[in-house]
Design an enzyme around this catalytic site. Sequence first.
Site, PDB file in Angstrom:
ATOM      1  CG  HIS A 260      -1.808   1.169   1.307  1.00  0.00           C
ATOM      2  ND1 HIS A 260      -2.756   1.432   0.348  1.00  0.00           N
ATOM      3  CD2 HIS A 260      -1.913   2.176   2.204  1.00  0.00           C
ATOM      4  CE1 HIS A 260      -3.416   2.529   0.665  1.00  0.00           C
ATOM      5  NE2 HIS A 260      -2.920   3.013   1.787  1.00  0.00           N
ATOM      6  CG  ASP A 262      -1.160   6.303   2.309  1.00  0.00           C
ATOM      7  OD1 ASP A 262      -2.257   5.857   1.941  1.00  0.00           O
ATOM      8  OD2 ASP A 262      -0.711   6.133   3.449  1.00  0.00           O
ATOM      9  CG  ASP A 372      -5.312   3.224   4.868  1.00  0.00           C
ATOM     10  OD1 ASP A 372      -5.770   2.948   5.988  1.00  0.00           O
ATOM     11  OD2 ASP A 372      -4.431   4.084   4.694  1.00  0.00           O
ATOM     12  CG  HIS A 577      -7.192   7.022   1.387  1.00  0.00           C
ATOM     13  ND1 HIS A 577      -6.862   6.074   0.453  1.00  0.00           N
ATOM     14  CD2 HIS A 577      -6.277   6.909   2.368  1.00  0.00           C
ATOM     15  CE1 HIS A 577      -5.794   5.415   0.866  1.00  0.00           C
ATOM     16  NE2 HIS A 577      -5.419   5.900   2.024  1.00  0.00           N
TER      17      HIS A 577
END
Length: 1059
Positions: A260, A262, A372, A577
């Site tokens: 993951h 971001d 997430d 997000h």
Amino acid sequence: MAAAPALKHWRTTLERVEKFVSPLYFTDCNLRGRLFGDSCPVAELSSFLTPERLPYQEAVQQDFRPAQVGDSFGPTWWTCWFRVELTIPEAWVGQEVHLRWESDGEGLVWRDGEPVQGLTKEGEKTSYILTDKLGEKDPRSLTLYVEVACNGLLGAGKGSMIAAPDPEKVFQVSRAELAVFHRDVYKLLVDLELLLGIAKGLGEDNQRSFQALYTANQMVNVCDPAQPETFPVAQALASKFFGQRGGESQHTIHALGHCHIDTAWLWPFKETVRKCARSWVTVVQLMERNPEFIFACSQAQQLEWVRSHYPGLHARLQEFACRGQFVPVGGTWVEMDGNLPSGESMVRQFLQGQNFFRQEFGKICSEFWLPDTFGYSAQLPQIMRSCGIKRFLTQKLSWNLVNSFPHHTFFWEGLDGSQVLAHFPPGDSYGMQGSVEEVLKTVAKNRDKGRTNHSAFLFGFGDGGGGPTQTMVDRLKRLCNTDGLPRVQLSSPEQLFAALEGHSGQLCTWVGELFLELHNGTYTTHAQIKKGNRECERILHDVELLSSLALARSAQFLYPAALLQDLWRLLLLTQFHDVVTGSCIQLVAEEAMCHYEDIRSHGNTLLSAAAAALCAGEPGPEGLLIVNTLPWKRTEVLALPRPGGAHCLGMSWGEGPGHCPRHGLCSCPRPHLTTAPAAPAACVRSARAPADLASRPPPTKTDGSVTLDNGIIRVRLDPTGRLTSLVLVASGREAIAEGAVGNQFVLFDDVPLYWDAWDVMDYHLETRKPVLGQAGTLAVGTEGGVRGSAWFLLQISPNSRLSQEVVLDVGCPYVRFHTEVHWHEAHKFLKVEFPARVRSPQATYEVQFGHLQRPTHYNTSWDWARFEVWAHRWMDLSEHGFGLALLNDCKYGASVRGNVLSLSLLRAPKSPDATVDMGRHEFTYALMPHKGSFQDAGVIPAAYSLNFPLLALPAPGPAPAAAWSAFSVSSPAVVLETVKQAETSPQGRTLLLRLYEAHGSHSDCWLHTSLPVQEAVLCDLLERRDPAGPLLLQDNRLKLAFTPFQVQSLLLVLQPPPN
């Protein structure tokens, strides 16, 4: 003579094995101390420091200066390039040789001009394999470059991870050497750590636990770290243990490589570009070495960055995608927030993402991957299904603060009844490391035991990237089928979901939104980002609409498809997000604001170009083109520009007295005033307001209070600007609760437990302090004519102040509150409250393409966990026959408790951005009392009108001589949301229309158009034509049937333009 069996003490035996593999204790004589053998320093080390993120070819030409281990470099966000000259000793022939590199920051190894591996202490990647086995003829000397970013995997927070970055952080190289790697020692270490994990995880009550511990103990007995010839005996003991198989009923864990990243968070967007390279080039290495290893990768934007900046790496990823080892997932442009983006924005996430995956990897994604994000809209299942996706994976609801979500595998049913198969990895993480503890937790925590026997296990360092390591892969391979443990297989998303689908008959269904009981401060944090998001969604909507009309009316007009795609991708990027939510560092917020400014600037240019085309570009007196970009008639007061920068007020109407045509255009010569048709319509009218609308009394002031009355509603403000009365004139019904006041600003202490920008806690409600104004500050603003207003000042605190204009226009069913705040607070939360004379156990909130109800009471823990919720443009509290709606133009945080509607305005967290929300803010909210239901009373179109003001565009030449409307819809329940050029548009003459049912009802409607339509056909959200073929077109009308909250898309092929 063999040693006599001895009694074993559990703890001492366990600790004996732990010390044998420890990196801290007894490394002079234990096994861990033998992992690396002979070593030698690098032949030469030199470095070059730069504030820029330079491409490789440019960086290697810089002036490198001598460096050595122990040197410091920095500051934060700079880059230090190291040139590493290596000479491998002749004596190491036949051995595995590594470059051991340890430094602060995130490193990337370059070899022969290509990135080959990431290096990060935090990601457990501190050596690079130069050769598996040094050959006689292999070169002994080579040059590598190591690019080190001056930030960690999780940014550069000062003192804590989520603190604002420390701008003066110093980084250091602590190791740079060549060493022989002992692969046989490594394998024993992996086995011993797994045996320890089994012994601890199964515990002292389990037979298999003792077998694991005794096997490990016996391995220590037979293994002499100084004598490699003893290793095979120890290895054989481990293999015997791991070779004992489990039964047929074992739970199967599908282990998926995952990383993951971001897209921006505690680091800027540009650093994410390099994080992708560092992480994925390491994954490429793992895929080469482990043909059974499969890696799932989401976010088209990140792959696009790699395609642009690292074309060689992108080509390798495509190659492994063909082999089935690199699997694009998610289908979206970024892993967007699941609450705040509009319905159309969510559609574009999938449209841009799926188109990219199809173009670059040959197929679209079949699962939505959003591990997430801070909650999931009830409209996502419908949007997914219409974008070719029936499967959904996340784990974020495991973060719920109050209630444990009851399922890990279930069917999720959306607002319209669409269903998708949802799976939450039961280990409640997307960053597993392959430990026995995690494997056992995955089985133990699974809340759907008996209903399904398969679950996902996502492994690899995440958030800041890093990804899987060889050690993780080796652990999971070793655990493939061992008695006492679940079965573990290196798997793919397809294999996982196919297994879940094969046993889905017993699965439960969850209906409605997936609300995260945490991070509900993100609905409000960073108000400027929220405002930029809403404004840019509006601008792109309007540009697409006007450009579509220009395309239909002008043979010369070229639809700006490429530029619009770029602008949409910028907006979609900021909907990541941790960006639109405001939970990012200041650098990221500033970049987002620049992106919004780019969209505004280009958007306004495109609006002008479309207006010019609609006016045919003929010379003539300059006028104004009034455009209604909504699909219903509108009567509104409009501020029109006058020469010299002043404005005048006037009424806009069309298609009969007092109306602006639907999706329509109308023209007006300056400085006169005009009217607007519905959905792109054009109209020309004089500036005079109709007699029946122009005769309203001006605002009156008595006893320091002010009354505004437009014949529809009557508003009374007390001397401090609070709302003491709001009456629906026709019925005389009062909307404000008896003995209470509305427009009451309230201040709360806002100190969460940890996640500052993210969380507002339930206990903040215990600190409510009404902000009291000073009598005498209320003054009459605009008097009489088509608009009445009053304004006042309010000192919120010694450091913060507010000014507000309360505006009531002729013909308008709501009163507007134009607000300006100068905000300088720390850990405070500002809201505005309206106690309503309404009683209902539930309130209604707008969401994407629809609305839903949430309780106004705290009966259960599920109810009170939603003390702060999100909404889009409106919320409504209604009883039978009457209600009160609160509209807004850029806010998302809201709540209704009992009879009090509350809109969240501003927060003041201090991490990860210490400056968040400080300064000046402008926003508008509005209050609309209504009889009957909010659907019948027109709350939905009113909220649209507040958010999509009529456009008054300079017309370079004569505008259309009469009001003109492009589209109209016969049912008030159906909203024509989007008009744009189709993605695939032969000769550019195909339009895409998106409509949805907004009332929650079955509805048949007619869509009428004045455009020259040749063919109409339904399509899905990816704009793939319905195989049923064209619709029947009668007299420029189409009949459409909708189910509640259904979204439908329509392709309109236009006739060729006349020459």
